[in-house]
Design a protein around this motif. Structure first.
Motif, PDB file in Angstrom:
ATOM      1  N   ALA A   3      -6.388  -6.189   4.594  1.00 28.15           N
ATOM      2  CA  ALA A   3      -6.074  -4.885   4.015  1.00 28.15           C
ATOM      3  C   ALA A   3      -6.533  -4.818   2.568  1.00 28.15           C
ATOM      4  N   GLY A   4      -7.201  -3.715   2.230  1.00 26.76           N
ATOM      5  CA  GLY A   4      -7.604  -3.476   0.856  1.00 26.76           C
ATOM      6  C   GLY A   4      -8.876  -4.175   0.419  1.00 26.76           C
ATOM      7  N   ALA A   5      -9.514  -4.932   1.309  1.00 31.06           N
ATOM      8  CA  ALA A   5     -10.744  -5.633   0.931  1.00 31.06           C
ATOM      9  C   ALA A   5     -11.878  -4.630   0.728  1.00 31.06           C
ATOM     10  N   ILE A   6     -12.763  -4.945  -0.215  1.00 25.64           N
ATOM     11  CA  ILE A   6     -13.954  -4.135  -0.469  1.00 25.64           C
ATOM     12  C   ILE A   6     -15.173  -5.009  -0.185  1.00 25.64           C
ATOM     13  N   ILE A   7     -15.975  -4.589   0.799  1.00 29.10           N
ATOM     14  CA  ILE A   7     -17.117  -5.379   1.250  1.00 29.10           C
ATOM     15  C   ILE A   7     -18.400  -4.663   0.825  1.00 29.10           C
TER      16      ILE A   7
ATOM     17  N   SER B  44      -2.054  -8.052  -5.926  1.00 27.19           N
ATOM     18  CA  SER B  44      -1.464  -7.301  -7.028  1.00 27.19           C
ATOM     19  C   SER B  44      -0.617  -8.242  -7.884  1.00 27.19           C
ATOM     20  N   ILE B  45      -0.536  -7.930  -9.146  1.00 31.17           N
ATOM     21  CA  ILE B  45       0.208  -8.769 -10.090  1.00 31.17           C
ATOM     22  C   ILE B  45       1.543  -8.114 -10.418  1.00 31.17           C
ATOM     23  N   LEU B  46       2.625  -8.880 -10.313  1.00 31.65           N
ATOM     24  CA  LEU B  46       3.954  -8.393 -10.675  1.00 31.65           C
ATOM     25  C   LEU B  46       4.178  -8.646 -12.162  1.00 31.65           C
TER      26      LEU B  46
END
Length: 221
Positions: free
Chosen positions: A190-194, A209-211
């Motif tokens: 999910a969310g990968a950009i190829i 994502s960074i918390l």
């Protein structure tokens, strides 16, 4: 209009959803369900007969009934592919569901045992093979090819002139740039950009994502 009667392979969530879609938005009537004998835990599913796959042809003969294989992407679609071939070997016509709420602009119809849900946009010159699942809300760009035995989840963007080889899974909100070819048995999270072509059996995972340590009430929006 008399509806063509079908049997659905499966007794899980996807089988339940497939039954709903076929019954409410197609010319097919679901008359029963079938699974391998070891997975039968009741004689009915969704209020209709649930029979063993090894005897389904004697109860629902393939010259009178069609079938749909309602299985997820387990083992990169290979379980669904196995049952797809077993059903065809029994002589069943495998039917496809294409939502009336999808935008199907391609002049090429999909293959058999496809499950194409609402809000998919399929542009001109797209070719979709057999046993392909397109969950809701995807964009399939012009001249792209999705080969057999694939599972595309929701809100995926496949740009123009892409090729998806068999036995791939593409996760929610993944994006493929133009002219990308995805090799066999790719797992795209999910969310990968190829942005470039991918070798067979590749696994693509986006950065997490960074918390932040800062609390939301200290951030001014």
């Amino acid at each position: 209009m008399e509806k063509f009667e079908i049997v659905i392979f499966g007794n899980g969530d996807i089988a339940q959803l497939a039954s709903y879609y076929f019954e409410t938005d197609s010319n097919y009537k679901v008359v029963g369900f079938t699974v391998d004998r070891d997975y039968i835990n009741d004689d009915k599913f969704e209020g209709k007969p649930l029979v063993a796959f090894d005897e389904v042809a004697s109860i629902y003969p393939p010259d009178k009934f069609g079938m749909f294989i309602a299985i997820s992407y387990a083992n990169l679609n290979k379980l669904r592919s196995q049952k797809y071939h077993e059903a065809k070997n029994k002589g069943y016509e495998l039917v496809s569901y294409v939502s009336s709420e999808s935008t199907y602009k391609s002049q090429y119809m999909c293959g058999d045992n496809c499950f194409i849900l609402e809000d998919n946009t399929i542009q001109p010159f797209v070719k979709i093979g057999s046993n392909v699942t397109l969950w809701s809300g995807n964009h399939i760009g012009h001249h792209s090819i999705i080969k057999d035995h694939n599972f595309i989840s929701s809100h995926v963007v496949i740009s123009g002139h892409c090729v998806i080889s068999p036995y791939c899974f593409i996760g929610v909100n993944a994006t493929l740039h133009n002219n990308v070819e995805i090799g066999t048995e790719n797992l795209i999270a999910a969310g990968a950009i190829i942005s470039k072509s991918s070798a067979e059996q590749s696994v693509w995972v986006p950065s997490k994502s960074i918390l932040l340590s800062k609390k939301s009430n200290l951030i001014k929006l």
